[in-house]
Motif scaffolding. Sequence first.
Motif, PDB file in Angstrom:
ATOM      1  N   VAL A 153       0.843  -1.200   0.000  1.00  0.00           N
ATOM      2  CA  VAL A 153       0.000   0.000   0.000  1.00  0.00           C
ATOM      3  C   VAL A 153       0.879   1.250   0.000  1.00  0.00           C
ATOM      4  N   ALA A 157       1.378   4.293  -2.861  1.00  0.00           N
ATOM      5  CA  ALA A 157       1.318   5.729  -2.592  1.00  0.00           C
ATOM      6  C   ALA A 157       2.600   6.425  -3.039  1.00  0.00           C
ATOM      7  N   THR A 233      -1.058   8.922   6.520  1.00  0.00           N
ATOM      8  CA  THR A 233      -1.148   7.481   6.733  1.00  0.00           C
ATOM      9  C   THR A 233      -2.017   7.074   7.909  1.00  0.00           C
ATOM     10  N   THR A 256      -3.696   7.809   2.440  1.00  0.00           N
ATOM     11  CA  THR A 256      -3.796   6.355   2.496  1.00  0.00           C
ATOM     12  C   THR A 256      -4.690   5.871   3.623  1.00  0.00           C
TER      13      THR A 256
END
Length: 337
Positions: A153, A157, A233, A256
């Motif tokens: 992930v 990003a 995040t 994210t």
Amino acid sequence: MSSRAIVVERPGAHRLVTGPVPVPGPGEVLVRVAAAGICMSDREVYDGRRDAGYVRYPVTPGHEWSGTVEAVGEGVDRRLTGRRTVAEGFRNCGVCDRCREGETSLCAAGYDETGFTRPGAFADHLLVPARLLHPLDDAADLRSAALLEPAAVVAAAVRAAAPQPGERVAVVGTGTLGLLAVQLLARYSPAELTVVDPRTERAELAREFGATSVRTPETATDEHGRYDLALETAGAPATATAACALARRGGRVLLTGIFPPDATGIDPANLTLRQLTVRGVFGAPTAAWAFAVRAFTAGLLAPGPLISHEFPLEKYAEAVALVGGGGPGTGKVLLRP
């Protein structure tokens, strides 16, 4: 031979079940789970706070995992047997326009993911399509490799953000995603790599991973408008706003975190007037998984120091209670079947 699995029957209710070892069907592999990480999404599944479109009860959670291929189904290369591996969680169709473009996490067939709509890795064994595997080196540390899903992930990003050497970069949040992002971003030789989080006890680890400075949200206010890239995040209501505030005029913001439905704070007029580029990242396409696995194999990603607790399946309730509890000593929590 039998196999155990945690089954969350409904929010707040789970049991440890024992049954026969699953048999891989055509195109599938059977994986013996070595380690499985618990994240906030898993806690949301247990608490019943995950959006109904993104979970199907009863379910065996577990989307962050590593293991070894024990058996293969019809049509699968038998040389995979015995290989250490991780695998993508999204069960993409592979044929829609988005998949053909390589954006497999945007598959038009709809949401379908291991550990949420399909049985996951809080179990001794796991069935996954062989096409989703990312095999690892024979000497790969499976304990650390269990964190390759959040690493993928982060890789998605970072690839979307396209950092350039010498840029000023800020990371909002020092959870698993945030600290993995620091590790990857440090490899791009930023002029500054600032981490923002109220948990000052995470500062030392952030610096070890490559951060040049660590700020609390209060002390970061004088940094507003300084950063070429801000990567969020944490998924807290205030963190998206903080990331946008940190970005310079014309800067880039990557989100994210998964925000609650009532999250507010981003001013569209502010985005327009400051000409910010804002993008969200949910999950990871195949290319980001491959990037994360290559970085892990090359030693550019070292997730092991993020792990703070390990539990057997029998102590799932104790393990999941730690996640999101805010304890200063709690990092990544693993189940070790």
